[in-house]
Design a protein around this motif. Structure first.
Motif, PDB file in Angstrom:
ATOM      1  N   ASP A  82      37.148  -6.406 -54.506  1.00  0.00           N
ATOM      2  CA  ASP A  82      37.948  -5.470 -53.713  1.00  0.00           C
ATOM      3  C   ASP A  82      39.053  -4.859 -54.553  1.00  0.00           C
ATOM      4  OD1 ASP A  82      39.087  -4.430 -50.996  1.00  0.00           O
ATOM      5  OD2 ASP A  82      40.763  -5.510 -51.927  1.00  0.00           O
TER       6      ASP A  82
ATOM      7  N   ALA B 215      43.201  -3.258 -46.254  1.00  0.00           N
ATOM      8  CA  ALA B 215      41.744  -3.194 -46.409  1.00  0.00           C
ATOM      9  C   ALA B 215      41.100  -3.167 -45.029  1.00  0.00           C
ATOM     10  CB  ALA B 215      41.244  -4.397 -47.205  1.00  0.00           C
TER      11      ALA B 215
ATOM     12  N   HIS C 136      36.081  -1.138 -46.481  1.00  0.00           N
ATOM     13  CA  HIS C 136      36.309  -1.828 -47.755  1.00  0.00           C
ATOM     14  C   HIS C 136      35.545  -3.151 -47.798  1.00  0.00           C
ATOM     15  CE1 HIS C 136      40.168   0.633 -47.618  1.00  0.00           C
ATOM     16  NE2 HIS C 136      39.576   1.029 -48.718  1.00  0.00           N
TER      17      HIS C 136
ATOM     18  N   THR D 230      32.593  -4.179 -50.489  1.00  0.00           N
ATOM     19  CA  THR D 230      32.613  -5.428 -51.251  1.00  0.00           C
ATOM     20  C   THR D 230      31.356  -6.246 -50.984  1.00  0.00           C
ATOM     21  OG1 THR D 230      35.025  -5.555 -51.332  1.00  0.00           O
ATOM     22  CG2 THR D 230      33.830  -7.624 -51.541  1.00  0.00           C
TER      23      THR D 230
END
Length: 358
Positions: free
Chosen positions: A188, A330, A334, A338
């Motif tokens: 991330d 996040a 996101h 990831t």
């Protein structure tokens, strides 16, 4: 406006860190915590300072009037719990990694969209002053085009791995392993810092300590990685190497980041020291925002996270009040990005070949 009412699912990190952090923040009130396996009630009460402890998380969702639910359970339970929370019309903060695979993250995004609520991933490390400064420097263009990033993490935890059980963290089918626990943070961070996503990976996921036997002769067999080595590239053409070892006897630095650009070099050590070189000049230390000091009443285990977590809660509170997501928080997109990388890494390690991140 009054405090936002939070319910927490999970008596591990949820009770020991999330609950004290929120209770020490002026914008939140933890009204209830629920265990997952109907155990640890007294331990959770002692660790969190919260009296209202449920042994059934669904009952907590049904009976408590909540604004926000924190899902801090084992990874294989995230999807079900997140969906149930959205059904109740509340915002959700989910621990990382988001889920077991991208099929689950897609379902979770769909449930969030139906509910029309916030879905966030707890990447509190983004808010550490050193990491936010990395973000600022990269966006400033001082490094030029990024050619390569080397990101390493080592834990002096050999004794712990041979002497203590890992529980679900040692079981692949439950979402355990250091790739998910720490690799999700590292992935991330790289994608966030560079405003780019992974394009391909080649990886291995060792289990350096595959078993642990207690004093009574009971043996825990582990199926989830306790280390990883990843070579990859991003869509911006930067190459990367990520490495983690959790079975070290000793280590000089827990975290080390090196970023090499066409115009400069950046080095971050242990998330509290940042060095920058522009052109051919020597590396010079960069001044960071002062570390936040945890209140003396906060439990020690939670206090270790205070510097980043408090800032993350500030951003969360502003987001809930204004309705505009803080740019450093996040979200589920996101988490999904990831998850694509984690899935590709596992496929690469299993098949022994380079894998494109779709």
């Amino acid at each position: 406006m009054g405090k936002f009412r939070a319910g927490i699912i999970g008596t591990g990190f949820g009770a020991k860190v999330h609950a004290p952090m929120m209770e020490h923040h002026e914008g939140f009130e933890v009204v209830a915590i629920s265990s997952v396996s109907r155990g640890n009630v007294e331990e959770a009460r002692k660790a969190s300072g919260i009296e209202n402890i449920y042994t059934d998380w669904r009952q907590m969702l049904e009976q408590e009037k909540l604004d926000l639910v924190v899902v801090a359970s084992a990874v294989h339970l995230h999807k079900e719990m997140v969906a149930a929370a959205f059904e109740k019309g509340v915002h959700v903060v989910c621990e990382k990694p988001m889920a077991l695979d991208v099929a689950e993250t897609e379902e979770m995004i769909s449930e969030r969209d139906k509910a029309g609520r916030l879905g966030l991933i707890n990447h509190e490390f983004r808010f550490l002053p050193a990491r936010t400064k990395v973000k600022e420097i990269m966006e400033s263009g001082k490094l030029g085009e990024i050619m390569h990033a080397r990101y390493q993490c080592s834990f002096a935890n050999y004794t712990g791995l041979i002497s203590k059980p890992r529980g679900w963290l040692g079981q692949e089918e439950k979402g355990g392993g250091m790739l998910g626990a720490i690799g999700s943070h590292m992935t991330d961070a790289l994608q966030w810092w560079m405003n780019s996503t992974f394009k391909e990976v080649f990886a291995q996921l060792p289990i350096h300590i595959p078993t642990q036997t207690d004093d009574h002769g009971n043996t825990e067999h582990r199926t989830a990685d306790d280390a990883f080595q990843i070579i990859g590239s991003l869509e911006n053409e930067a190459t990367v190497t990520l490495e983690l070892l959790s079975a070290a006897r000793q280590t000089e630095h827990t975290w080390r980041l090196e970023v090499y650009g066409t115009e400069g070099t950046l080095v971050m050590l242990d998330d509290n020291k940042l060095l920058l070189s522009e052109g051919n000049s020597a590396l010079q230390e960069v001044e960071l925002a002062p570390a936040l000091e945890a209140p003396s009443t906060m439990p020690q285990i939670a206090a270790r996270y205070y510097n980043g977590f408090q800032r993350a809660l500030d951003a969360l509170h502003k987001t809930l009040v204004s309705g505009e997501k803080h740019p450093y928080l996040a979200d589920f997109e996101h988490g999904h990005a990831t998850q694509k990388v984690l899935d590709a890494v596992r496929t690469s390690a299993r098949e022994g070949r380079k894998i494109e991140v779709n």
